[in-house]
Design a protein around this motif. Structure first.
Motif, short mmCIF file in Angstrom:
data_model
loop_
_atom_site.label_atom_id
_atom_site.label_comp_id
_atom_site.label_asym_id
_atom_site.label_seq_id
_atom_site.Cartn_x
_atom_site.Cartn_y
_atom_site.Cartn_z
N LEU A 91 0.78 -1.19 -0.11
CA LEU A 91 -0.13 -0.10 0.15
C LEU A 91 0.81 1.43 0.01
N GLY A 92 2.09 1.15 0.48
CA GLY A 92 2.91 2.45 0.51
C GLY A 92 3.56 2.73 -1.13
N ASP A 93 3.47 1.65 -1.86
CA ASP A 93 3.95 2.15 -3.26
C ASP A 93 2.90 2.76 -4.02
N ARG A 94 3.15 3.93 -4.30
CA ARG A 94 1.92 4.73 -5.04
C ARG A 94 1.42 4.05 -6.21
N ARG A 95 2.37 3.47 -7.14
CA ARG A 95 1.75 2.86 -8.44
C ARG A 95 1.06 1.44 -8.00
N VAL A 96 1.66 0.63 -7.21
CA VAL A 96 0.67 -0.39 -6.97
C VAL A 96 -0.63 -0.12 -6.40
N ARG A 97 -0.42 0.79 -5.30
CA ARG A 97 -1.66 1.24 -4.61
C ARG A 97 -3.08 1.79 -5.60
N GLY A 98 -2.27 2.57 -6.56
CA GLY A 98 -3.24 3.05 -7.58
C GLY A 98 -3.86 1.82 -8.21
N LEU A 99 -3.36 0.78 -8.65
CA LEU A 99 -3.70 -0.24 -9.38
C LEU A 99 -4.57 -1.22 -8.51
N LEU A 100 -4.40 -1.27 -7.09
CA LEU A 100 -5.22 -1.98 -6.12
C LEU A 100 -6.66 -1.17 -6.28
N LEU A 111 -3.81 -9.46 -0.48
CA LEU A 111 -4.28 -8.44 -0.23
C LEU A 111 -5.36 -7.88 -1.12
N LEU A 112 -5.05 -8.10 -2.30
CA LEU A 112 -5.90 -7.98 -3.61
C LEU A 112 -7.32 -8.68 -3.40
N LEU A 136 -11.51 10.11 -11.18
CA LEU A 136 -10.39 10.41 -10.50
C LEU A 136 -9.17 9.65 -10.30
N LEU A 137 -9.67 8.18 -10.06
CA LEU A 137 -8.42 7.21 -9.80
C LEU A 137 -7.77 6.98 -11.37
N ILE A 138 -8.52 7.15 -12.40
CA ILE A 138 -7.75 6.83 -13.61
C ILE A 138 -6.82 7.97 -13.79
N VAL A 139 -7.15 9.30 -13.53
CA VAL A 139 -6.02 10.44 -13.61
C VAL A 139 -4.77 9.85 -12.69
N GLU A 140 -5.15 9.44 -11.64
CA GLU A 140 -3.77 9.11 -10.76
C GLU A 140 -3.08 7.85 -11.42
N VAL A 141 -3.74 6.99 -11.71
CA VAL A 141 -3.07 5.79 -12.38
C VAL A 141 -2.23 6.26 -13.64
N ASP A 144 -4.59 -7.07 -14.78
CA ASP A 144 -4.02 -7.98 -14.25
C ASP A 144 -2.37 -7.92 -14.69
N GLN A 145 -2.13 -7.64 -15.84
CA GLN A 145 -0.95 -7.54 -16.41
C GLN A 145 -0.09 -6.47 -15.75
N TRP A 146 -0.98 -5.12 -15.93
CA TRP A 146 -0.10 -3.97 -15.07
C TRP A 146 0.19 -4.52 -13.46
N PHE A 147 -0.81 -5.16 -12.85
CA PHE A 147 -0.50 -5.41 -11.43
C PHE A 147 0.72 -6.20 -11.28
N VAL A 148 0.68 -7.66 -12.16
CA VAL A 148 1.86 -8.43 -11.72
C VAL A 148 3.14 -7.83 -12.05
N GLU A 149 3.06 -6.92 -13.06
CA GLU A 149 4.37 -6.16 -13.53
C GLU A 149 4.90 -5.30 -12.65
N ALA A 150 4.05 -4.42 -11.72
CA ALA A 150 4.40 -3.55 -10.92
C ALA A 150 4.84 -3.87 -9.41
N VAL A 151 4.45 -5.49 -9.06
CA VAL A 151 4.55 -5.81 -7.96
C VAL A 151 5.97 -6.56 -7.67
#
Length: 449
Positions: free
Chosen positions: A259-268, A389-390, A431-436, A371-378
């Motif tokens: 949750l502390g990783d901004r990129r992963v948190r946005g995808l979650l 956690l997901l 709003l979340l899409i803008v962040e991602v 799914d692909q974005w998430f597995v690449e980010a973690v």
């Protein structure tokens, strides 16, 4: 065990390069079981799409285990709800029995997530199946009191996110981190959505032929069969981490890191936020059907419409689009997925309502690319905890979404509650899409530097 998918157009219930073979497993991830040898990835020019996934022997075992245990879970949920009502005559306790399938997810997914990375995946999966089989077996005994049934239901639900997160992380070992992983996740979601259509019907047939405890007994067998398939059909890979600290501390540290990783948190959140809002029409299907004067058959149609849309969209995206196209549609489809629910503002009849629900279900198309974005980010060492956690978060937000939709319907007409869910959910998702989008641009720029 419970599914990888949402009961909605979210992931999850749950909750993804050019198309080609997955990379072979690196030597350190190879099997330590002398009876097995690592399986080669499909070669270029071989069968593509979902056929390539089924060409991997280990995945076939995982798929069969998922199908068996999921059907058993759906049947047991229905049978246990009926059993509690028969024993107590209380609609509240009967409904609570079903709700307890959601609530303990956050406990298991947060406090026990470290199990997914600390121990070998095959051992975790088999142990989870055996624990659930034992809990369900105790439910069958007539001497088990109602409070015992509810406690055992909570234990099974708390184990579920550990199982699902471990299996999802293991898929990246079995299929690689490329397109085969994405399609493998997609197949498990398709099974989960199909189980909603088939499982409750099968449960009804079983309850017509057997007592509720007899129907629950079937679940014991499905858990044992799932454990056997996973034990005999998958490789014994080593654990991802060798941490020797307290399991609780390791689980919470993993959650903080994810949750502390901004990129992963946005995808979650992109998995969770649409799932929170899209459950409103399912939670309120019965009162809405009553409000428009529809009968029981219409209620069944309302309950399965989103699953039909989900299955159709996921099959199309998985077979007709390549990895790049799936990645391109993630944000646009996520942005539009909840808009069909706004149609409820006009209190439409059955035909338009079913059409809107099918379209909302089709919003699941964005999850394949996500799914692909998430597995690449973690990072790999956090993958099991991140997937756990997901899953836990996905089931929890759905339960909260259903509860809040029901609460809102105490003060507003049902059709307005669903319409507001679609409108507010769309704004939150945008709003979340803008962040991602912003974090993805920064990540790509950092990699180029």
């Amino acid at each position: 065990m419970p599914s990888d998918s949402t009961t909605t157009a979210g992931t999850p219930r749950d909750p993804s390069a050019a198309e080609g073979p997955s990379p072979a497993l690196p030597p350190e991830r190879a099997s330590s079981d002398p009876g097995h040898a690592p399986e080669a990835a499909p070669r270029p020019g071989g069968p593509g799409g979902y056929r390539a996934v089924f060409a991997v022997r280990e995945f076939r075992a995982v798929f069969a285990a998922h199908l068996l245990s999921l059907l058993g879970v759906v049947v047991s949920e229905l049978a246990l709800t009926v059993l509690v009502y028969d024993l107590t005559g209380s609609p509240l306790l009967s409904a609570l029995t079903f709700a307890l399938g959601f609530l303990p997810y956050i406990v298991g997914g947060t406090l026990f997530a470290g199990v997914a990375d600390r121990y070998p995946a095959r051992r975790v999966l088999v142990t989870c199946d055996l624990v659930c089989a034992g809990c369900v077996a105790v439910m069958v005994f007539p001497a088990t009191p109602v409070w015992g049934l509810l406690v055992l239901r909570c234990v099974v639900a708390a184990v579920a996110p550990v199982f699902t997160g471990t299996r999802t992380a293991a898929l990246a070992d079995i299929l690689g981190e490329g397109d085969l992983y994405v399609l493998g996740r997609s197949l498990l979601r398709l099974v989960s959505q199909s189980a909603l259509l088939v499982g409750f019907g099968a449960g009804g047939v079983l309850l017509a032929a057997l007592s509720p405890r007899g129907a629950i007994t079937v679940t014991v067998l499905t858990f044992l069969c799932s454990a056997a398939l996973l034990r005999l059909g998958t490789l014994d890979r080593p654990a991802r981490t060798t941490g020797g600290g307290a399991l609780l501390g390791e689980s919470l540290a993993g959650a903080r890191a994810v949750l502390g990783d901004r990129r992963v948190r946005g995808l979650l959140l992109l998995f969770w936020v649409p799932a929170f809002f899209v459950v409103a029409p399912e939670a309120l299907a019965a009162p809405y059907a009553d409000a428009i004067g529809a009968g029981p058959a219409a209620l069944g149609l309302l309950m399965c419409a989103m699953a039909v849309g989900h299955i159709g969209a996921e099959l199309y995206v998985g077979t007709a689009l390549g990895p790049r196209a799936r990645s391109r549609i993630v944000l646009p489809v996520a942005a539009l997925g909840l808009l069909p629910l706004v149609l409820y503002a006009f209190r439409p009849g059955m035909a338009l309502t079913v059409g809107a629900l099918v379209l909302a279900g089709a919003g699941a198309a964005y999850v394949i690319g996500l799914d692909q974005w998430f597995v690449e980010a973690v990072p790999e060492e956090l993958r099991g905890r991140a997937m756990t956690l997901l899953t836990a978060g996905l089931m929890t937000v759905q339960g909260l979404g259903m509860a809040l939709a029901g609460l809102a319907a105490e003060f507003l007409p049902v059709h307005q509650v669903v319409a507001y869910s679609g409108a507010i959910g769309t704004v939150c998702t945008l709003l979340l899409i803008v962040e991602v989008r912003r974090t993805r641009v920064r990540y790509r720029s950092a990699r180029q530097c």
